[in-house]
Design an enzyme around this catalytic site. Structure first.
Site, short mmCIF file in Angstrom:
data_model
loop_
_atom_site.label_atom_id
_atom_site.label_comp_id
_atom_site.label_asym_id
_atom_site.label_seq_id
_atom_site.Cartn_x
_atom_site.Cartn_y
_atom_site.Cartn_z
CE LYS A 114 -0.51 -1.63 -5.74
NZ LYS A 114 -0.97 -1.87 -7.13
CG LEU A 125 -0.70 5.00 -7.60
CD1 LEU A 125 -0.77 6.52 -7.49
CD2 LEU A 125 0.66 4.58 -8.14
CG ASP A 154 -2.84 -4.50 -3.69
OD1 ASP A 154 -2.45 -5.59 -4.17
OD2 ASP A 154 -3.24 -3.55 -4.40
#
Length: 303
Positions: A13, A101, A138
């Site tokens: 992401k 990420l 996350d």
């Protein structure tokens, strides 16, 4: 007899803007961020084995340990379902670590979804989110994919309408940046205690402030660019070479540039090749693209 196994893509992401509103009573930080999945991915394979317990093999030696998020995720699903199964996980890493990420969180989410499907558990989304939220802030986003708003400590996720697809250049410097360390080094301005009555709710106007301008406004840049001015220069170069937007993703250390045209990305890629950075070219994903491409193969036992 062929073993039952499932093979999944575990996508990265990027953050398209990130605001830190202050420190919460539970010690976490209150944030608002727009999250977007991209085509860069790891590959995770889960196999059923004889016996009990979970083992992990990874092409990165430092992740071959019992405390890996994949192992913890698989063990959490087994506890939730009241199962004792032998499981072997094989993880091929491509997403850089310590870059903002979300690779580890994505691996954990893929493990939860993959084992659920492999064993036919039919877990609820609520079960997924409870397990994922306990593993990391996350993780819940990767049960949603596409474009979403993250609030609270980031684990409260609201799907957003997909934006127009764009080309993405991820610039990864040689230094990793652990998230916990980045928060510790945040300035006093970013760690003011949260006054809950003043926390802005998500709404179209607030979303616009997250994605405003060409900077993908990320409050971590105040801290990270002060300590690493070379990253600030890299962001400026991305914009100079045609990125419509550019900025730090997560708490760093990676930068992301968004390009409307593939040719512009290719020019920026060529311009940055001589630097001491790793360059990864990819694209954004819609939510449907994400969901439909997660499972690469699912093989059931054949007697």
């Amino acid at each position: 007899m062929n073993p039952e196994r499932i093979k999944l893509r575990s996508y990265a992401k990027v953050n398209l803007g990130l605001h830190i509103l202050g420190k919460r009573e539970d010690g976490y930080h209150e944030i608002r961020t727009i999250l977007q999945t991209i085509g860069l991915h790891d590959t995770l394979e889960i196999r059923l084995t004889q016996g009990r317990g979970v083992t992990l093999q990874c092409n990165w030696d430092e992740l071959n340990c019992g405390d890996n998020l994949v192992v913890r995720a698989l063990e959490s699903v087994c506890r939730q379902a009241g199962l004792e199964r032998g499981l072997e996980a094989r993880l091929e890493k491509r997403i850089p670590m310590g870059a903002g990420l979300g690779g580890g969180s994505s691996n954990a989410a893929a493990a939860v979804m993959g084992l659920d499907r492999l064993l036919g558990l039919r877990m609820s989304r609520r079960d997924w989110f409870e397990i994922g939220g306990a593993l990391g802030s996350d993780v819940p986003f990767f049960f949603v994919g596409g474009r979403a708003l993250g609030v609270g400590r980031g684990s409260e996720v609201y799907p957003l309408e997909d934006a127009a697809p764009c080309h993405v250049l991820v610039v990864v410097p040689p230094l990793p940046m652990p998230t916990a360390d980045a928060y510790r080094r945040a300035s006093l301005r970013l760690t003011t205690p949260v006054n809950k009555s003043k926390i802005p709710l998500f709404c179209p106007a607030y979303l616009d402030t997250l994605e405003s301008g060409d900077g993908l406004e990320n409050h971590f840049e105040t801290v990270v660019f002060r300590d690493h001015p070379d990253l600030k220069r890299l962001k400026q170069r991305l914009l100079q070479w045609g990125a419509s937007k550019a900025g730090l993703t997560g708490s760093g250390s990676a930068l992301v540039g968004l390009f409307d045209e593939k040719g512009a990305l290719a020019q920026a890629h060529a311009a940055l090749l001589a630097g001491n950075v790793r360059l990864l070219a990819t694209q954004t994903q819609t939510r449907d693209q994400y969901r439909h491409s997660l499972v690469e193969c699912h093989q059931r036992a054949i007697g």
